[in-house]
Write an enzyme that holds these catalytic residues in place. Sequence first.
Site, PDB file in Angstrom:
ATOM      1  N   ILE A 135      -7.205  14.162   0.760  1.00 30.56           N
ATOM      2  CA  ILE A 135      -7.526  13.246  -0.235  1.00 30.56           C
ATOM      3  C   ILE A 135      -8.572  12.188   0.423  1.00 30.56           C
ATOM      4  O   ILE A 135      -9.619  12.053  -0.429  1.00 30.56           O
ATOM      5  CB  ILE A 135      -6.386  12.571  -0.770  1.00 30.56           C
ATOM      6  CG1 ILE A 135      -5.561  13.426  -1.664  1.00 30.56           C
ATOM      7  CG2 ILE A 135      -7.001  11.593  -2.097  1.00 30.56           C
ATOM      8  CD1 ILE A 135      -4.226  12.770  -1.972  1.00 30.56           C
ATOM      9  N   TYR A 145      10.741   9.680   2.280  1.00 31.99           N
ATOM     10  CA  TYR A 145       9.084   9.457   1.913  1.00 31.99           C
ATOM     11  C   TYR A 145       8.836   8.656   0.675  1.00 31.99           C
ATOM     12  O   TYR A 145       8.059   7.231   0.608  1.00 31.99           O
ATOM     13  CB  TYR A 145       8.429  10.673   1.866  1.00 31.99           C
ATOM     14  CG  TYR A 145       6.885  10.645   1.056  1.00 31.99           C
ATOM     15  CD1 TYR A 145       6.014  10.491   1.952  1.00 31.99           C
ATOM     16  CD2 TYR A 145       6.845  11.073  -0.398  1.00 31.99           C
ATOM     17  CE1 TYR A 145       4.550  10.176   1.282  1.00 31.99           C
ATOM     18  CE2 TYR A 145       5.419  10.896  -0.752  1.00 31.99           C
ATOM     19  CZ  TYR A 145       4.358  10.471   0.072  1.00 31.99           C
ATOM     20  OH  TYR A 145       3.318  10.551  -0.461  1.00 31.99           O
ATOM     21  N   LYS A 186       7.138   4.591   0.594  1.00 31.26           N
ATOM     22  CA  LYS A 186       6.119   4.079  -0.352  1.00 31.26           C
ATOM     23  C   LYS A 186       6.300   3.080  -1.264  1.00 31.26           C
ATOM     24  O   LYS A 186       5.543   2.291  -1.561  1.00 31.26           O
ATOM     25  CB  LYS A 186       5.483   5.573  -1.168  1.00 31.26           C
ATOM     26  CG  LYS A 186       4.866   6.610  -0.421  1.00 31.26           C
ATOM     27  CD  LYS A 186       3.269   5.953   0.195  1.00 31.26           C
ATOM     28  CE  LYS A 186       2.566   7.080   0.897  1.00 31.26           C
ATOM     29  NZ  LYS A 186       1.236   6.634   1.096  1.00 31.26           N
ATOM     30  N   ASN A 195       1.384  15.702  -7.833  1.00 31.31           N
ATOM     31  CA  ASN A 195       0.873  16.430  -6.824  1.00 31.31           C
ATOM     32  C   ASN A 195      -0.666  16.704  -6.924  1.00 31.31           C
ATOM     33  O   ASN A 195      -1.094  17.051  -7.906  1.00 31.31           O
ATOM     34  CB  ASN A 195       1.695  18.045  -7.151  1.00 31.31           C
ATOM     35  CG  ASN A 195       2.972  18.011  -6.574  1.00 31.31           C
ATOM     36  OD1 ASN A 195       3.334  17.378  -5.517  1.00 31.31           O
ATOM     37  ND2 ASN A 195       4.009  18.269  -7.331  1.00 31.31           N
TER      38      ASN A 195
HETATM   39  P1  NAD Z   1      -3.396  13.849   4.832  1.00 30.17           P
HETATM   40  O1  NAD Z   1      -2.417  14.270   5.744  1.00 30.17           O
HETATM   41  O2  NAD Z   1      -4.570  15.321   4.674  1.00 30.17           O
HETATM   42  O3  NAD Z   1      -4.063  12.596   4.869  1.00 30.17           O
HETATM   43  C1  NAD Z   1      -3.440  11.960   5.800  1.00 30.17           C
HETATM   44  C2  NAD Z   1      -4.586  11.080   6.735  1.00 30.17           C
HETATM   45  O4  NAD Z   1      -4.185   9.980   7.648  1.00 30.17           O
HETATM   46  C3  NAD Z   1      -4.792  12.493   7.769  1.00 30.17           C
HETATM   47  O5  NAD Z   1      -6.241  12.616   8.112  1.00 30.17           O
HETATM   48  C4  NAD Z   1      -4.058  11.775   9.142  1.00 30.17           C
HETATM   49  O6  NAD Z   1      -4.773  12.259  10.574  1.00 30.17           O
HETATM   50  C5  NAD Z   1      -4.354  10.328   9.015  1.00 30.17           C
HETATM   51  N1  NAD Z   1      -3.289   9.572   9.614  1.00 30.17           N
HETATM   52  C6  NAD Z   1      -1.834   9.758   9.401  1.00 30.17           C
HETATM   53  N2  NAD Z   1      -1.219   8.539  10.233  1.00 30.17           N
HETATM   54  C7  NAD Z   1      -2.211   8.008  10.844  1.00 30.17           C
HETATM   55  C8  NAD Z   1      -1.990   6.723  11.581  1.00 30.17           C
HETATM   56  N3  NAD Z   1      -0.989   6.227  12.065  1.00 30.17           N
HETATM   57  N4  NAD Z   1      -3.316   6.357  11.915  1.00 30.17           N
HETATM   58  C9  NAD Z   1      -4.504   6.974  11.414  1.00 30.17           C
HETATM   59  N5  NAD Z   1      -4.443   7.770  10.689  1.00 30.17           N
HETATM   60  C10 NAD Z   1      -3.374   8.507  10.436  1.00 30.17           C
HETATM   61  O7  NAD Z   1      -2.701  13.893   3.606  1.00 30.17           O
HETATM   62  P2  NAD Z   1      -3.284  13.606   1.843  1.00 30.17           P
HETATM   63  O8  NAD Z   1      -2.524  14.793   1.235  1.00 30.17           O
HETATM   64  O9  NAD Z   1      -4.667  13.557   1.846  1.00 30.17           O
HETATM   65  O10 NAD Z   1      -2.588  12.036   1.521  1.00 30.17           O
HETATM   66  C11 NAD Z   1      -3.383  11.049   1.616  1.00 30.17           C
HETATM   67  C12 NAD Z   1      -2.527   9.682   0.954  1.00 30.17           C
HETATM   68  O11 NAD Z   1      -2.327  10.095  -0.412  1.00 30.17           O
HETATM   69  C13 NAD Z   1      -1.090   9.683   1.695  1.00 30.17           C
HETATM   70  O12 NAD Z   1      -1.021   8.268   1.934  1.00 30.17           O
HETATM   71  C14 NAD Z   1      -0.128  10.342   0.746  1.00 30.17           C
HETATM   72  O13 NAD Z   1       1.121   9.618   0.916  1.00 30.17           O
HETATM   73  C15 NAD Z   1      -0.818  10.090  -0.441  1.00 30.17           C
HETATM   74  N6  NAD Z   1      -0.156  11.080  -1.539  1.00 30.17           N
HETATM   75  C16 NAD Z   1      -0.705  12.252  -1.407  1.00 30.17           C
HETATM   76  C17 NAD Z   1      -0.149  13.368  -2.439  1.00 30.17           C
HETATM   77  C18 NAD Z   1      -0.724  14.773  -2.463  1.00 30.17           C
HETATM   78  O14 NAD Z   1      -0.215  15.571  -3.298  1.00 30.17           O
HETATM   79  N7  NAD Z   1      -1.448  14.990  -1.607  1.00 30.17           N
HETATM   80  C19 NAD Z   1       0.628  12.901  -3.516  1.00 30.17           C
HETATM   81  C20 NAD Z   1       1.086  11.602  -3.393  1.00 30.17           C
HETATM   82  C21 NAD Z   1       0.506  10.692  -2.679  1.00 30.17           C
END
Ligand code: NAD
Length: 331
Positions: A28, A160, A164, A189
């Site tokens: 994202i 999780y 959050k 999602n």
């Molecule tokens: P993703 O794993 O692709 O993105 C997370 C990013 O954070 C990655 O690039 C990772 O390398 C980086 N990261 C993780 N821990 C780190 C740290 N300690 N220091 C620096 N960088 C770090 O996941 P995503 O699906 O793109 O999720 C992005 C956000 O959206 C997250 O906060 C997730 O909880 C939230 N979210 C996602 C969804 C979904 O459906 N994908 C739904 C609800 C919420």
Amino acid sequence: MRERRLILITGKKGNALKAVVTGGAGFIGSHLVDALVARGDDVTVIDNLSTGDLRNIMRHLDSGAARFVRKDLLGEGWQDVVRDADRVYHLAADPDVRASAGNPATVYDQNVTATVRVLEAMREAGCSEIVFTSTSTVYGEAEVIPTPEEYPGMQPISIYGATKLACEAMISGYAHTYGWRSWVFRFANIIGERSNHGVIWDFVHKLGSNPHELEILGDGRQQKSYCSVLACVDAVLYAVSRTNEPFSCFNIGTEDWIDVTSIASIVTAEMGLRNVSFRYTGGDRGWVGDVPRMLLSVEKLKSLGWRPALNSEASVREAVRALLRDTGRIP
Ligand code: NAD
């Protein structure tokens, strides 16, 4: 990389909003970076590349439109970047709901401790705007569906989701205490190009290994809302530009849902597979902490004028095609 960073730092634009995107190399986050760069913001990504991929943002680094700092939020050496920022988009987290049952303390650190460290860096730097990506899982198994932001009985059923909700509370506390503006977005999602986890990713990879049989977690009847990542990013920026409170909270999703067996059928059809047998692991949920029925009310966002462009089924079909392109299975 050193040379690239020097070039990029000197390439900063004069009046652009200075945005820091944590997790900006992820699924994202990289789409958010695309949108911020497109509107002319000056973007710096902080990411440890634990699940992110530099290729997701490479063209912005190459063009000088964004710069990249490879740091872990639980470590040191990134706080200076925040000092220069007008707004932090904090997306870095461990987003794996299913795996969170296996390592709760680590997930707490990655999500809650990392968020508090971001808030502290902002406080010390005098940066007063934060956008945070939260989740539908903060509601737990809501009795009101579609679930509105004001749902009273929030009781997360996964580690999780609990982390959050804790992050949301800390952001609210900081924002009200220090006179900040904050935006919390509870995502359904989110799916689409560059996705690296979730049910569609899981199905495509399982079928790549065995095109005859597909294991489906649970009974396949779990129903959830699926929203395209482009619509999600659009909604985030739309709401941020139209609200001005210490703490604004919005759900983001589609207005319908789709069940897991239907997703499996779309994936097999899009992959051109026939006679795939579905093998269910059984039970009404896929894993401990899975919420079998999730649909968020998006009335609050709609009241600002935003509408989801696609429904869940169309979003799923589009995401499957994008993932097949990503993985080289179709041109
Ligand atoms: P993703 O794993 O692709 O993105 C997370 C990013 O954070 C990655 O690039 C990772 O390398 C980086 N990261 C993780 N821990 C780190 C740290 N300690 N220091 C620096 N960088 C770090 O996941 P995503 O699906 O793109 O999720 C992005 C956000 O959206 C997250 O906060 C997730 O909880 C939230 N979210 C996602 C969804 C979904 O459906 N994908 C739904 C609800 C919420």
